[in-house]
Design a protein around this motif. Structure first.
Motif, PDB file in Angstrom:
ATOM      1  N   ARG A 277       0.669  -1.200  -0.039  1.00  0.00           N
ATOM      2  CA  ARG A 277      -0.142  -0.017  -0.079  1.00  0.00           C
ATOM      3  C   ARG A 277       0.785   1.147   0.138  1.00  0.00           C
ATOM      4  O   ARG A 277       0.330   2.184  -0.628  1.00  0.00           O
ATOM      5  CB  ARG A 277      -1.025  -0.029   1.270  1.00  0.00           C
ATOM      6  CG  ARG A 277      -2.237  -0.903   0.797  1.00  0.00           C
ATOM      7  CD  ARG A 277      -2.976  -1.100   2.292  1.00  0.00           C
ATOM      8  NE  ARG A 277      -2.289  -1.798   3.217  1.00  0.00           N
ATOM      9  CZ  ARG A 277      -2.249  -1.610   4.517  1.00  0.00           C
ATOM     10  NH1 ARG A 277      -2.649  -0.533   5.205  1.00  0.00           N
ATOM     11  NH2 ARG A 277      -1.722  -2.823   5.348  1.00  0.00           N
ATOM     12  N   ILE A 282      -4.069   0.051  -3.427  1.00  0.00           N
ATOM     13  CA  ILE A 282      -5.505   0.346  -2.648  1.00  0.00           C
ATOM     14  C   ILE A 282      -6.324  -0.704  -2.233  1.00  0.00           C
ATOM     15  O   ILE A 282      -5.893  -1.930  -2.968  1.00  0.00           O
ATOM     16  CB  ILE A 282      -6.184   1.298  -3.959  1.00  0.00           C
ATOM     17  CG1 ILE A 282      -6.375   0.556  -5.182  1.00  0.00           C
ATOM     18  CG2 ILE A 282      -5.515   2.586  -4.224  1.00  0.00           C
ATOM     19  CD1 ILE A 282      -7.363   1.190  -6.118  1.00  0.00           C
ATOM     20  N   LEU A 284     -10.222  -2.415  -2.129  1.00  0.00           N
ATOM     21  CA  LEU A 284     -11.370  -2.320  -2.811  1.00  0.00           C
ATOM     22  C   LEU A 284     -12.248  -3.227  -2.041  1.00  0.00           C
ATOM     23  O   LEU A 284     -12.069  -4.511  -1.600  1.00  0.00           O
ATOM     24  CB  LEU A 284     -11.232  -2.668  -4.157  1.00  0.00           C
ATOM     25  CG  LEU A 284     -10.265  -1.799  -4.983  1.00  0.00           C
ATOM     26  CD1 LEU A 284     -10.518  -2.165  -6.410  1.00  0.00           C
ATOM     27  CD2 LEU A 284     -10.763  -0.393  -5.132  1.00  0.00           C
ATOM     28  N   LYS A 288     -15.094  -0.888  -4.861  1.00  0.00           N
ATOM     29  CA  LYS A 288     -15.185   0.565  -4.371  1.00  0.00           C
ATOM     30  C   LYS A 288     -14.108   0.508  -3.306  1.00  0.00           C
ATOM     31  O   LYS A 288     -13.978  -0.251  -2.505  1.00  0.00           O
ATOM     32  CB  LYS A 288     -16.635   1.065  -3.835  1.00  0.00           C
ATOM     33  CG  LYS A 288     -17.421   1.129  -4.961  1.00  0.00           C
ATOM     34  CD  LYS A 288     -18.640   1.830  -4.518  1.00  0.00           C
ATOM     35  CE  LYS A 288     -19.396   2.057  -5.748  1.00  0.00           C
ATOM     36  NZ  LYS A 288     -20.748   2.587  -5.472  1.00  0.00           N
ATOM     37  N   ARG A 289     -13.439   1.976  -3.366  1.00  0.00           N
ATOM     38  CA  ARG A 289     -12.596   2.085  -2.138  1.00  0.00           C
ATOM     39  C   ARG A 289     -13.078   2.379  -0.648  1.00  0.00           C
ATOM     40  O   ARG A 289     -14.425   2.965  -1.119  1.00  0.00           O
ATOM     41  CB  ARG A 289     -11.677   3.229  -2.377  1.00  0.00           C
ATOM     42  CG  ARG A 289     -10.560   2.708  -3.496  1.00  0.00           C
ATOM     43  CD  ARG A 289      -9.449   4.102  -3.653  1.00  0.00           C
ATOM     44  NE  ARG A 289      -8.662   4.491  -2.477  1.00  0.00           N
ATOM     45  CZ  ARG A 289      -8.655   5.615  -2.026  1.00  0.00           C
ATOM     46  NH1 ARG A 289      -9.392   6.593  -2.717  1.00  0.00           N
ATOM     47  NH2 ARG A 289      -8.026   6.027  -0.969  1.00  0.00           N
ATOM     48  N   ASN A 292      -8.832   5.680   3.492  1.00  0.00           N
ATOM     49  CA  ASN A 292      -7.544   5.960   3.417  1.00  0.00           C
ATOM     50  C   ASN A 292      -6.435   5.017   3.527  1.00  0.00           C
ATOM     51  O   ASN A 292      -6.181   4.485   4.662  1.00  0.00           O
ATOM     52  CB  ASN A 292      -6.860   7.342   4.227  1.00  0.00           C
ATOM     53  CG  ASN A 292      -5.605   7.494   3.732  1.00  0.00           C
ATOM     54  OD1 ASN A 292      -4.654   6.869   3.275  1.00  0.00           O
ATOM     55  ND2 ASN A 292      -5.105   8.586   4.563  1.00  0.00           N
ATOM     56  N   GLU A 293      -5.989   4.159   2.657  1.00  0.00           N
ATOM     57  CA  GLU A 293      -5.184   2.891   2.801  1.00  0.00           C
ATOM     58  C   GLU A 293      -3.810   3.230   3.634  1.00  0.00           C
ATOM     59  O   GLU A 293      -3.120   2.223   4.084  1.00  0.00           O
ATOM     60  CB  GLU A 293      -4.696   2.464   1.552  1.00  0.00           C
ATOM     61  CG  GLU A 293      -5.994   1.815   0.710  1.00  0.00           C
ATOM     62  CD  GLU A 293      -6.540   2.815  -0.134  1.00  0.00           C
ATOM     63  OE1 GLU A 293      -5.951   3.930  -0.092  1.00  0.00           O
ATOM     64  OE2 GLU A 293      -7.399   2.555  -1.091  1.00  0.00           O
ATOM     65  N   THR A 364     -15.037  -1.501 -10.761  1.00  0.00           N
ATOM     66  CA  THR A 364     -13.754  -1.378 -10.247  1.00  0.00           C
ATOM     67  C   THR A 364     -12.827  -0.405 -11.048  1.00  0.00           C
ATOM     68  O   THR A 364     -12.017   0.611 -11.021  1.00  0.00           O
ATOM     69  CB  THR A 364     -12.796  -2.779 -10.296  1.00  0.00           C
ATOM     70  OG1 THR A 364     -13.587  -3.452  -9.398  1.00  0.00           O
ATOM     71  CG2 THR A 364     -11.488  -2.647 -10.175  1.00  0.00           C
ATOM     72  N   THR A 367     -13.826   3.142 -10.331  1.00  0.00           N
ATOM     73  CA  THR A 367     -12.762   3.443  -9.130  1.00  0.00           C
ATOM     74  C   THR A 367     -11.696   3.927  -9.521  1.00  0.00           C
ATOM     75  O   THR A 367     -11.003   4.830  -9.140  1.00  0.00           O
ATOM     76  CB  THR A 367     -12.924   2.331  -8.286  1.00  0.00           C
ATOM     77  OG1 THR A 367     -14.061   2.065  -7.666  1.00  0.00           O
ATOM     78  CG2 THR A 367     -11.994   2.639  -6.937  1.00  0.00           C
ATOM     79  N   TYR A 371      -9.809   7.564  -8.999  1.00  0.00           N
ATOM     80  CA  TYR A 371      -8.457   7.519  -7.937  1.00  0.00           C
ATOM     81  C   TYR A 371      -7.542   8.243  -9.074  1.00  0.00           C
ATOM     82  O   TYR A 371      -6.809   8.854  -8.288  1.00  0.00           O
ATOM     83  CB  TYR A 371      -8.156   6.028  -7.669  1.00  0.00           C
ATOM     84  CG  TYR A 371      -7.078   5.831  -6.538  1.00  0.00           C
ATOM     85  CD1 TYR A 371      -7.240   6.619  -5.436  1.00  0.00           C
ATOM     86  CD2 TYR A 371      -5.945   5.582  -6.964  1.00  0.00           C
ATOM     87  CE1 TYR A 371      -6.170   6.540  -4.705  1.00  0.00           C
ATOM     88  CE2 TYR A 371      -4.756   5.395  -6.167  1.00  0.00           C
ATOM     89  CZ  TYR A 371      -5.046   6.112  -4.847  1.00  0.00           C
ATOM     90  OH  TYR A 371      -3.953   5.997  -3.901  1.00  0.00           O
ATOM     91  N   ASP A 381      -9.015  13.513  -2.410  1.00  0.00           N
ATOM     92  CA  ASP A 381      -9.602  12.374  -1.992  1.00  0.00           C
ATOM     93  C   ASP A 381     -10.535  12.067  -1.274  1.00  0.00           C
ATOM     94  O   ASP A 381     -10.605  12.878  -0.023  1.00  0.00           O
ATOM     95  CB  ASP A 381      -8.354  11.251  -1.637  1.00  0.00           C
ATOM     96  CG  ASP A 381      -8.834   9.851  -1.416  1.00  0.00           C
ATOM     97  OD1 ASP A 381      -9.992   9.392  -1.989  1.00  0.00           O
ATOM     98  OD2 ASP A 381      -8.279   9.037  -0.565  1.00  0.00           O
TER      99      ASP A 381
END
Ligand code: FAD
Ligand code: SIN
Length: 489
Positions: A277, A282, A284, A288-289, A292-293, A364, A367, A371, A381
């Motif tokens: 990361r 990221i 999912l 979807k996210r 905050n990774e 995806t 997304t 992103y 973000d």
């Protein structure tokens, strides 16, 4: 005064804390060091470490890009959470903050120490909860834990016969004389033996003691998989000689253990290193996210665990007793390239798969477009991520390349590290007093590494465990050597 017949320094547990202690005891002039290890091979969980060792400010950090890094202490205090909340009483606060100061102030010299031994730590990444890139690893394929452990072991072997590693030797008791620790009793090959001398205790945490200490202190974590070697915790050996324990309920759940598609129900899993990361990956859920990774592990794990686990309302129901979630870790070509050493191994193990962007589902792909706009700086973000590692998919132009290859693997939260352990002080002495009380060191006994408690509070930052092993292991080894030179007094 030097003793005419000094005893050996006894180090219990051959992970990084034990190896660091053994090395520094020899450097400090200990006539001999005996390193007792329960397993058939040295290394413990340390040898599995995959993201690196944190330190700042170091010569490997990019000062031109990020400025001089003076925020490690602040980040560590923040990450400790409620254990260092404003309401925490002063003597406790001072003691906890003193340990953090030592950890962070000596971090650059820990990196120098390892580098001077020949370990490559030249690549630096930003992990969760860190405000700057400061977690160091090598440029090659060898993961940092293995690189550090094998280098230290090779150096120690050069000191034979002053140094002796005894494997398959399980310490079962600390011996006391006149209320001081005077040695250990250990079992090897069915025989019980005694060894006398000052003791450095470096037996690691209890994240692998699923049905023992983990079940005792955190029964609510039952059913979660673990990254740790399965083995019993050793904390009662310390409390038997009066040591106090602290923060034992503070157990770190790492957000990303790999769910192996070929063996989804195994309770011991490979870790999807946080550096994936850090270098841009990221997370999912259903395309979807969700977070905050690069938040702390505590926060990222909580977000995932607030989702429904598999088999509960999502129609997956693979059965089995494990509690696990269905989250995807996705690396674009930039992140894949930056973490190539790790990714090659995970691809080979079948833990991640390569896919073309055009073969991903519609959600995806959408997304990824959104992103990419965040990484380009076209929009903020929604989750507040501001560091993107080496992500480059769609970072240049207005759309993403549908022929680009990404790497995708399934991950789930996993028991990883135990923040709690023996109360100890800045000389690495084990204490018979609670945190905040006047300190009562137990003579003859030092500790370092994951067996100790009080540094990390609610959440340990990535890379700070290897760091504590080196910083406090070196102090403990030196102190025990001085004691041995005085005859163990
Ligand atoms: P260990 O390395 O676990 O060593 C303890 C040793 O003591 C073991 O060899 C054990 O067999 C031995 N022992 C136990 N009981 C006895 C006994 N009674 N008698 C004799 N010997 C005994 N941290 C980071 O900072 N960076 C990372 O990148 C990172 N990655 C990780 C990846 C994985 C998969 C895992 C599991 C952990 C990772 N960690 C990382 C955490 C870190 O590796 C450990 O917390 C740390 O190495 C613990 O070191 P230690 O020396 O205290 O214990
Ligand atoms: C990881 O590689 O994600 C683990 C790092 C750590 O535990 O510090």
């Amino acid at each position: 005064m030097a003793s005419p017949n000094p005893p050996p320094v006894i180090v219990v547990g051959a992970g990084l804390a034990g190896l660091s202690a053994a090395y520094s005891a020899l450097q400090a002039g200990a006539p001999s060091v005996r390193l007792l290890e329960r397993a058939a091979k040295p290394g413990g969980n340390s040898i599995k470490a995959s993201s690196g060792i944190s330190g700042a400010p170091t010569r490997f950090q990019n000062v031109a890009k990020y400025g001089v890094d003076h925020s490690f202490w602040d980040d560590t205090v923040k990450s400790a959470g409620t254990r260092l909340h404003a309401s925490v009483a002063e003597p406790i606060r001072t003691q906890r903050q003193g340990l953090i100061s030592l950890l962070t102030n000596r971090s650059a010299s820990a990196i120098d120490f390892l580098t001077d031994l020949g370990v490559d730590l030249s690549v630096v990444a930003q992990l969760g909860g860190h405000s700057k890139p400061r977690t160091h690893r090598g440029a090659g394929k060898t993961p940092p834990g293995a690189a550090i452990v094998t280098t230290l072991l090779a150096k120690l072997k050069q000191a034979e016969p002053r140094f002796e590693l005894v494997t398959e030797a399980e310490v079962t008791q600390l011996l006391t004389e006149d209320s001081r620790v005077a040695g250990v009793e250990y079992r090897k090959g069915g025989a019980v033996q005694a060894l006398h001398g000052p003791v450095v205790f470096t037996t690691g945490g209890f994240g692998g003691d699923t049905h023992g200490l983990l079940a005792k202190y955190r029964p609510d974590l039952g059913g979660l998989p673990s990254t740790n070697d399965p083995r019993p915790g050793t904390h009662t050996l310390l409390s038997d000689v009066g040591a106090k324990l602290v923060d034992m309920e503070s157990v770190q759940i790492h957000p990303t253990g790999f769910v192996d598609p070929a063996n989804a129900q195994t309770p011991i899993k490979f870790l999807a290193a946080e550096v994936l990361r850090g270098e841009g990956g990221i997370l999912l859920h259903k395309g979807k996210r969700i977070v905050n990774e690069l938040e702390t592990r505590e926060r990222v794990s909580k977000v995932i665990m607030d989702l429904l686990p598999e088999g509960e309302g999502e129609g997956e129901g693979e059965g089995g007793d494990l509690r696990q979630w269905d989250v995807q870790l996705l690396l674009d070509p930039g992140a894949t390239e930056a973490a190539a050493g790790h990714v090659g191994f995970y691809l080979w193990k079948g833990l991640v798969q390569k896919k073309k962007v055009r073969d991903l589902d519609v959600t995806t792909r959408e997304t990824l477009r959104e992103y990419a706009a965040v990484v380009r700086g076209d929009k903020k973000d929604a989750f507040g991520r501001i560091a993107f590692g080496h992500w480059n998919l769609g970072a240049e132009g207005a759309d993403i390349d549908e022929d680009a290859e990404v790497c995708v693997g399934r991950v789930t939260p996993i028991v990883h590290f135990t923040m709690g352990g023996a109360v100890f002080n800045e000389q690495a002495q084990v204490l018979a007093s609670e945190l905040g009380e006047p300190q009562k060191p137990i003579p003859g006994l030092w500790a370092a590494g994951e067996i100790t408690g009080g540094i990390h509070g609610d959440n340990r930052l990535g890379g700070s465990s290897l760091l504590e092993c080196v910083v406090f292991g070196r102090i403990a080894g030196e102190q025990a050597a001085q004691s041995a030179l005085k005859g163990g007094a």
